[in-house]
Enzyme design. Structure first.
Site, mmCIF file in Angstrom:
data_model
loop_
_atom_site.group_PDB
_atom_site.id
_atom_site.type_symbol
_atom_site.label_atom_id
_atom_site.label_comp_id
_atom_site.label_asym_id
_atom_site.label_seq_id
_atom_site.Cartn_x
_atom_site.Cartn_y
_atom_site.Cartn_z
ATOM 1 N N HIS A 71 -20.067 8.193 5.826
ATOM 2 C CA HIS A 71 -18.787 8.756 5.774
ATOM 3 C C HIS A 71 -18.020 7.357 5.547
ATOM 4 O O HIS A 71 -17.267 7.350 5.249
ATOM 5 C CB HIS A 71 -18.119 8.335 7.274
ATOM 6 C CG HIS A 71 -19.087 9.780 8.357
ATOM 7 N ND1 HIS A 71 -19.227 10.378 9.307
ATOM 8 C CD2 HIS A 71 -19.165 11.022 7.161
ATOM 9 C CE1 HIS A 71 -20.114 11.526 9.482
ATOM 10 N NE2 HIS A 71 -20.204 11.830 7.802
ATOM 11 N N HIS A 221 -15.353 18.471 5.435
ATOM 12 C CA HIS A 221 -16.355 17.416 5.483
ATOM 13 C C HIS A 221 -17.350 17.370 4.828
ATOM 14 O O HIS A 221 -18.172 15.922 4.041
ATOM 15 C CB HIS A 221 -17.072 17.447 7.210
ATOM 16 C CG HIS A 221 -17.766 15.710 7.489
ATOM 17 N ND1 HIS A 221 -17.061 14.808 7.667
ATOM 18 C CD2 HIS A 221 -19.249 16.187 7.519
ATOM 19 C CE1 HIS A 221 -17.870 14.278 7.984
ATOM 20 N NE2 HIS A 221 -19.246 14.776 7.213
ATOM 21 N N ASP A 225 -18.711 13.853 2.571
ATOM 22 C CA ASP A 225 -20.200 13.906 2.098
ATOM 23 C C ASP A 225 -20.608 13.953 1.263
ATOM 24 O O ASP A 225 -21.199 12.903 0.652
ATOM 25 C CB ASP A 225 -21.371 14.899 3.051
ATOM 26 C CG ASP A 225 -20.990 14.266 4.712
ATOM 27 O OD1 ASP A 225 -20.548 13.402 5.201
ATOM 28 O OD2 ASP A 225 -21.583 15.679 5.448
ATOM 29 N N HIS A 251 -26.998 16.347 1.519
ATOM 30 C CA HIS A 251 -27.581 14.817 1.468
ATOM 31 C C HIS A 251 -28.921 14.739 0.600
ATOM 32 O O HIS A 251 -28.572 14.782 -0.577
ATOM 33 C CB HIS A 251 -27.673 14.333 2.649
ATOM 34 C CG HIS A 251 -26.436 13.653 3.019
ATOM 35 N ND1 HIS A 251 -25.465 13.514 2.949
ATOM 36 C CD2 HIS A 251 -25.952 14.345 4.858
ATOM 37 C CE1 HIS A 251 -24.272 13.649 4.236
ATOM 38 N NE2 HIS A 251 -25.033 13.860 5.539
#
Length: 268
Positions: A71, A221, A225, A251
């Site tokens: 973030h 979001h 990321d 991720h």
């Protein structure tokens, strides 16, 4: 090269371990994003320094690490900051409100030294394909990002969001999320200790544990990321002339592609 105008600090608790951490940012003319954690040897915000992508992205070296940096990295990307020193007194970066919003506000409070951005594209298509998961980056005349998810939730089944560069705040303020039913399990294993209704959107069988800031906030979001993870290439993904198409990734995939992308970037 873009940095902040003055030193500035913020304190908050980590999302995973819930330990308080003070982060102090210093202007830098090194042209790098450097982390100094608990007085140990510095490391660079670089995809080659990723230690883990379990639950969050962890950067570091043999003696120090910075957990939940994605973030913060996304906030640096949105502010165009590519030269800064980050000093931490704990191993986990504060979660704050679970988005990049407070980080961006902090950097604006410190003041940002403006410089002309450099633009890049890819020398050839970059892609990762594995079953239902895909991440493809193609050369283009402008930046286009589309992120698709398929979660077991009525609002997030076979849905996608396109990044709108005219309204970046919807991405910047999008909070992290997770299935509410899994929270206690993760906490039993020592994770998600700092989760609150303020910093995390909990997905319930129907609806959410908190009011959404915008439609499809959890998918937005994912774009946040992605931007933070791709910034670890050393090039701001918001300055890419490319189409970035993502389906059901996370991720681990972001970082794998960032490692490939790093060698395929060409300055325009």
């Amino acid at each position: 090269m873009t940095t902040i105008k003055k030193e500035i600090s913020i304190t908050g608790n980590g999302l995973m371990k819930n330990k308080p951490c003070t982060v102090t940012f210093f202007p830098s003319n090194e042209g790098k994003i450097r982390y100094f954690v608990k007085g140990q040897e510095a490391f660079i915000a670089d995809v080659d320094n990723v230690l883990s992508t379990d639950h969050c992205v962890t950067l570091g070296n043999k003696k120090a690490k910075a957990m939940l940096e994605e973030h913060l990295s996304a906030a640096l990307a949105f502010c165009g900051i590519d030269s800064i020193d980050i000093c931490m007194d704990e191993f986990e970066i504060p979660a704050l409100d679970g988005s990049a919003k407070q980080w961006v506000e902090l950097f604006k409070q410190a003041g940002i030294e403006k410089s002309k951005p450099k633009y890049y594209t890819v020398s050839e298509p970059v892609y990762y394909l594995n079953g239902k998961t895909s991440l493809v980056i193609l050369p283009s005349d402008e930046l286009f990002i589309s992120y698709a998810v398929n979660y077991d939730h009525p609002d997030l089944t076979r849905r996608w969001v396109n990044y709108n560069p005219k309204n970046p705040d919807e991405i910047i303020e999008a909070r992290t999320f997770g299935f509410y039913k899994d929270l206690r399990k993760y906490q039993m294993f020592g994770f998600a200790q700092g989760v609150t209704v303020e910093n995390t959107v909990g997905l319930k069988d129907e609806g959410y544990t908190t009011e959404l800031r915008s439609e499809n906030e959890p998918i937005k979001h994912k774009i946040l990321d992605l931007i933070g993870d791709l910034y670890l290439t050393g090039v701001n993904p918001l300055n890419l002339k490319a189409q970035i198409l993502v389906k059901e990734a996370g991720h681990a995939v972001h970082v794998k592609v960032a490692k490939i992308l790093k060698d395929k970037l060409i300055e325009l």
